[in-house]
Motif scaffolding. Structure first.
Motif, PDB file in Angstrom:
ATOM      1  N   ALA A  80      33.290  48.447 -17.935  1.00 34.46           N
ATOM      2  CA  ALA A  80      32.633  48.743 -19.212  1.00 34.46           C
ATOM      3  C   ALA A  80      33.690  49.069 -20.271  1.00 34.46           C
ATOM      4  O   ALA A  80      33.624  48.593 -21.407  1.00 34.46           O
ATOM      5  CB  ALA A  80      31.664  49.909 -19.041  1.00 34.46           C
ATOM      6  N   ARG A  81      34.674  49.849 -19.883  1.00 34.69           N
ATOM      7  CA  ARG A  81      35.755  50.186 -20.809  1.00 34.69           C
ATOM      8  C   ARG A  81      36.472  48.928 -21.286  1.00 34.69           C
ATOM      9  O   ARG A  81      36.766  48.779 -22.469  1.00 34.69           O
ATOM     10  CB  ARG A  81      36.771  51.101 -20.131  1.00 34.69           C
ATOM     11  N   ASN A  82      36.771  48.049 -20.348  1.00 31.15           N
ATOM     12  CA  ASN A  82      37.529  46.849 -20.706  1.00 31.15           C
ATOM     13  C   ASN A  82      36.765  45.964 -21.672  1.00 31.15           C
ATOM     14  O   ASN A  82      37.357  45.389 -22.580  1.00 31.15           O
ATOM     15  CB  ASN A  82      37.907  46.069 -19.456  1.00 31.15           C
ATOM     16  N   PHE A  83      35.476  45.880 -21.497  1.00 31.71           N
ATOM     17  CA  PHE A  83      34.686  45.132 -22.466  1.00 31.71           C
ATOM     18  C   PHE A  83      34.809  45.761 -23.851  1.00 31.71           C
ATOM     19  O   PHE A  83      35.031  45.068 -24.848  1.00 31.71           O
ATOM     20  CB  PHE A  83      33.210  45.069 -22.053  1.00 31.71           C
ATOM     21  N   MET A  84      34.680  47.073 -23.905  1.00 34.16           N
ATOM     22  CA  MET A  84      34.774  47.740 -25.209  1.00 34.16           C
ATOM     23  C   MET A  84      36.171  47.635 -25.789  1.00 34.16           C
ATOM     24  O   MET A  84      36.356  47.348 -26.971  1.00 34.16           O
ATOM     25  CB  MET A  84      34.404  49.225 -25.073  1.00 34.16           C
TER      26      MET A  84
END
Length: 213
Positions: A80-84
DNA sequence: GCCAACGTTGGC
DNA sequence: GCCAACGTTGGC
């Protein structure tokens, strides 16, 4: 600043953190290296206390924020972090999804208005998403700012999407790979253009009778 | 409140 | 680097 955000683990590790050049190869859905311009983000509309702090943040809470804009802090999952951090761009559109509630589903649309920056809550020992292993000179968690755009014309429930997903798996329809079901626990998910457009068509249709209310 | 699914941890 | 144990997510 409002405290909010989903249920993401506050436990952390270095295991998936190796970033020699700041670039992380993130696994997206198998078939695609496409760039997503649409997303789905989960948040809890009902009060729930983590370490004594209410983590509720429904779409009404977003509407109540100054400029109807809020930082999406508290995400503690690497995908999720990497997407953001790596993929979200200013102007991207986002389905606002209510999770961990009696009737989960998509209730509104918001827009990314600020690209990724350091999530300050990782350094705040009183925050439920405090990460004692994160260092100021080497932050681990990032967030974006989103702004309320509009409510969807009707609520699009998880139950309805589930029925459609099942049908589309058979027929090869647009929701056959919807992340809500193929990566159910991710709180920040990519939505393809095709998925986005199709879900928007549901807005102006009645919910199907077969869907359990 | 239960619990399946799945991400993370840590021993080896 | 495997994988069992553990912890969390989030629907139901």
């Amino acid at each position: 600043m409002p405290t909010k955000r989903k249920r993401e683990s506050s436990k952390t590790s270095n295991t998936f953190e190796q970033e020699s050049n700041g670039v992380v190869k993130e696994k997206t859905r198998p078939s695609s290296e496409e760039e997503y311009r649409h997303w789905l983000m989960k948040s809890e509309p009902e009060s729930r206390y983590e370490n004594g702090v209410d983590v509720r943040f429904g779409i009404e809470d977003l509407k109540s924020c100054p400029d109807q804009t809020a930082c999406w802090d508290g995400v503690r999952n690497y995908q999720a972090r990497n997407f953001m951090r790596d993929k979200m761009r200013k102007g991207d559109e986002v389905f606002f999804y209510h999770s961990n509630t009696k009737k989960p589903g998509i209730c509104g649309i918001c827009e990314v208005v600020r690209e990724s920056y350091v999530d300050h809550t990782q350094f705040d020992s009183k925050d439920p998403h405090y990460d004692r292993t994160a260092k100021r000179d080497n932050p681990r968690w990032y967030m974006v700012d989103v702004k309320f755009k509009r409510m969807t014309r009707r609520f699009v429930s998880l139950a309805e999407l589930k029925v459609l997903h099942a049908e589309h798996k058979q027929s090869g329809g647009p929701l056959k790979n919807l992340s809500l079901f193929t990566r159910a626990r991710l709180s920040v998910q990519p939505i393809s253009q095709e998925e986005w457009d199709y879900i928007l068509t549901l807005e102006s249709q009645e919910e199907k009778e077969c869907v359990q209310k």
